[in-house]
Design an enzyme around this catalytic site. Structure first.
Site, mmCIF file in Angstrom:
data_model
loop_
_atom_site.group_PDB
_atom_site.id
_atom_site.type_symbol
_atom_site.label_atom_id
_atom_site.label_comp_id
_atom_site.label_asym_id
_atom_site.label_seq_id
_atom_site.Cartn_x
_atom_site.Cartn_y
_atom_site.Cartn_z
ATOM 1 N N TYR A 148 -1.983 0.419 10.450
ATOM 2 C CA TYR A 148 -2.091 -0.039 9.064
ATOM 3 C C TYR A 148 -0.784 0.198 8.309
ATOM 4 O O TYR A 148 -0.306 -0.683 7.573
ATOM 5 C CB TYR A 148 -3.236 0.692 8.376
ATOM 6 C CG TYR A 148 -3.444 0.297 6.936
ATOM 7 C CD1 TYR A 148 -4.007 -0.932 6.611
ATOM 8 C CD2 TYR A 148 -3.092 1.157 5.890
ATOM 9 C CE1 TYR A 148 -4.209 -1.304 5.288
ATOM 10 C CE2 TYR A 148 -3.295 0.793 4.570
ATOM 11 C CZ TYR A 148 -3.845 -0.437 4.275
ATOM 12 O OH TYR A 148 -4.038 -0.795 2.957
ATOM 13 N N SER A 208 0.844 -1.189 0.000
ATOM 14 C CA SER A 208 0.000 0.000 0.000
ATOM 15 C C SER A 208 0.879 1.238 0.000
ATOM 16 O O SER A 208 1.967 1.242 0.587
ATOM 17 C CB SER A 208 -0.907 0.027 1.236
ATOM 18 O OG SER A 208 -1.616 1.252 1.313
#
Length: 259
Positions: free
Chosen positions: A162, A148
């Site tokens: 995250y 990501s």
């Protein structure tokens, strides 16, 4: 023999098999669909059996589904063993399954941290190691991780957990590539920014938020799952035969451009 257009096989994964985690929804469905069109026989892995069945109904009839919660300690090894048994061999593994947690750092609990790491970090690590062992025994293969933009190059407030898990995916990718390259196993990652999916549905449902985010991207828009799938396909096929240990940003220019 595959038909070719100017020397490029139209079904570059004919005779190959692929396992796609998180294959019952969002980006995973697009990845599975494209791999199937490229000729691969598939096994879809995910927590929700109904979602897996719905996705499989749109794919070739020999598509396998493997319901599993990859956050459980023994699940990655069990899933890979089942996939090898059902498919006979595994040539491609796509570690797409993942979740988000945007809790502020001072409010995070140890349980939240452990749960997200188990799915986003530990699962691709254990799946990758198990898959690489099998692939090495059959002459090679390709592992593609979904990283990501958050956690790799950029981040935002309330995304520390995250970001940590996805930054870890980059490290796992490079380490596995170094560990298994001499045995014919390539390991790469695709690094999306905001892409249309179940997790990003609230963003795409709000024109104001979507517009504000799109303005930060060099291409002036957010991503579509099919665009991520194309990058995964590149790493899965012999077109990337001399590429390993790389993290490819597919982010509309979010990280590389100041708009």
């Amino acid at each position: 023999m595959n038909e070719e257009i100017e020397g490029i096989p139209t079904r570059p994964l004919a005779g190959k098999t692929a396992v796609v985690t998180g294959g019952g929804r969002g980006i995973g469905v697009s990845i599975a669909t494209l791999l199937a069109r490229a000729g691969a026989r598939l096994a879809l892995v995910g927590r929700n059996e109904d979602s897996l069945r719905a996705a499989a109904e749109k794919l070739p009839k020999d598509t396998e589904i493997i319901p599993a919660d990859l956050s459980q300690p023994d699940a990655p090894a069990a899933v890979m063993d089942i996939a090898v048994q059902r498919l006979d061999h595994v040539d491609v593994l796509v570690n797409n399954a993942g979740a988000e947690n945007f809790t502020a750092s001072h409010e995070l609990t140890a349980q939240e941290a452990d749960e997200l790491w188990a799915l986003n970090g530990r699962a691709p690590l254990l799946l990758g190691g198990r898959a690489a062992t099998h692939m090495a025994a059959i002459g090679g293969g390709s592992i593609v991780n979904l990283s990501s933009a958050i956690g790799s190059e950029r981040s935002m407030a309330n995304q520390s957990l995250y970001a940590a898990t996805k930054g870890g995916v980059d490290g796992i990718t490079r380490s596995l590539a170094a560990e298994w390259g001499r045995k014919g196993v390539r390991v790469n990652a695709v690094r999306p920014a905001v892409t249309r999916s179940d997790m990003s549905a609230p963003i795409f449902a709000d024109p104001e938020i979507q517009g504000a985010l799109s303005a930060q991207y060099a291409l002036g828009r957010l991503g579509e799952p099919e665009e991520i799938a194309q990058a995964v396909l590149f790493f899965a096929t012999p077109a990337s035969s001399y590429v390993t240990g790389q993290i490819l940003s597919v982010d509309g220019g979010w990280m590389s451009a100041q708009v």
